[in-house]
Structures are given as C-alpha cells and as structure tokens.
Enzyme design. Structure first.
Site: not given
Ligand code: PGA
Length: 249
Positions: A9, A11, A95, A97, A165, A171, A211
């Site tokens: 992803n 983003k 997601h 976010e 997640e 993140g 992460s």
């Molecule tokens: P990250 O994001 O690996 O940077 O923690 C995962 C995601 O949001 O899909």
C-alpha cells in the site's frame, strides 16, 4: 492451502514517474512469483504508469479506495469502473486512514465492496482496533462489528480478502506480536465460520498489516491463520518488499 498475498500500500507516496520506477524494481524481483500473489496499490494518478511498467508480469495493481456510485457529480471521487478500466484488479476498502481522516464507515465499506465486486475488482477489506479500544479490552467487539457490518450484504466471500491492521501498529514501527496478530486472525476466521460457514472460513485469506518489515515478517508468517501482509512503509523500497515476500515462501 491458501496462497499468500503480499500487498504494498503505497498510500500518498510516489509521483507517476517514481511509481513506475518502483514498479519496475518490484517486477524485476517478483515477476510471476510462484509462491504468493503480489499486489501494489499506487496513488490513482500513478495507476496507468504502474500498469504499463508491470506489463508482462502477473503482479496485481489496485486502487487505494473507490466511491460506490458509477459516475456523476461526485467531485474528487473515483468509481470502481474507472479503476477496472485503468487496469486494476483489486482495491483496498476501509483502510483505517480512510476511517480516521475521511469518515469511512462500515456501511460505506459494505457499499464499496458491492461496487468493487460488480466490476470484477477483488477487495481487500481492512479492519482493526485503536490502542484505546485494545486497552479497554474491546478489540474483538470492534472487529466483529467491522467484519459483520462491512460484509453485511455479501453471502459469497470468494473474491474478498480481509486485512487485520491494528491502528496502533500502522506506521508506528510497533507491530503486533505474532501472538497478538494470531489471536485476532483466529477470531476473524471463527467469525467467518459462524456467519458464512466452515468452507468460507477455510478459504478466506486474512492478511496482517501494521509495521511489517523484513525483520518481523517471518515470525508473523509462521502463524497458520496469517495469509500474507498488507505493507505500507516497507513496500516503498523494492528490496524490503522483496524480503517480506520471501518470508512467506
Ligand atoms: P505500515 O502501513 O506498514 O507503514 O505500518 C500498513 C498499512 O497501513 O497498510
């Protein structure tokens, strides 16, 4: 045996030119991967350059979101049909976010899944609890609602993937431990068995995200209920994305 999925992803990172370079590097490592489905989710404006860069490989390209209406006066929105026409075969829905910054709800997730499936896009549906919810010991309750309401109209889960997640792991550099992730994956699979039946539960792929990096992927992948990863930060480097893909081999 469920075939693992390794999904990147991206983003709101990369511009079309750098997205094409990243895609080419992913392709040189993982073109026609024999042990996993490989997928990348660039920003919308990079979709066509990434699809072109990945030509000749079986790497899947997907959108990071969509709007459920087919077309019309919805400024700034992208439809499922537009993604499909751009060469997408998948889409991320719900997601955290999107839930945190853009008002995504389970009801909308449900509609978006319908729109995706109608044009042949395989959705990756994200669920996960916040730190407050985990500390209040309501993680399973939250995830139950996200799964049951998000997938409410869907009797057939064949083309749907779920990604667990935990919001506190995204993140932050603080991944869920294999035990923490395994517990929730087991919980989700049981939930699917109760509502959709045992065959669906055996078949559905449940990814972990939050992460994931080359250092922690192998330990997470050992759990039988973890069928691959949705990777943010570490997917922006072709090398670390490749290392993570190797961890599920
Ligand atoms: P990250 O994001 O690996 O940077 O923690 C995962 C995601 O949001 O899909």
């Amino acid at each position: 045996m469920r075939r693992p999925i390794i999904a990147g992803n991206w983003k709101m990172n990369t511009v079309p030119s750098s997205a094409a370079v990243l895609a080419e590097n992913v392709k040189s490592n993982l073109s026609n991967c024999s042990w996993a489905d490989i997928a990348v989710f660039p920003p919308y404006v990079g979709l066509t350059t990434v699809v072109a860069a990945l030509k000749g490989s079986d790497i899947i390209v997907g959108g990071q979101n969509l709007f459920w209406e087919k077309e019309g006066a919805f400024t700034g929105a992208i439809s499922a049909g537009m993604l499909a026409e751009s060469g997408c075969r998948s889409v991320i829905i719900g997601h955290s976010e999107r839930r945190t910054y853009f008002g995504e709800t389970d009801e909308r997730v449900n509609k978006k899944i319908t729109a995706a499936l109608a044009v042949g896009l395989n959705p990756i549906v994200c669920v996960g609890e916040t730190l407050e919810q985990r500390e209040a010991d309501i993680a399973e309750e939250i995830i139950r609602r996200q799964v049951e309401d998000g997938l409410a109209d869907h009797d057939d889960l064949k083309n749907i993937t779920v990604a667990y997640e935990p919001v506190w792991a995204i993140g932050t550099g603080k991944n869920a431990s294999p035990e923490q992730a395994g517990e929730i994956h087991f919980f989700i699979r049981n939930l699917v068995a109760q509502r959709w039946g045992k065959a669906a539960a055996n078949e559905i792929r449940i990814l972990y995200g939050g992460s994931v990096n080359p250092g922690n992927a192998a330990a997470l992948a050992k759990n039988d209920d973890i069928d691959g990863f949705l990777i943010g930060g570490a997917s922006l480097k072709a090398d670390s994305f490749h290392q993570i893909a190797l961890s599920v081999k």
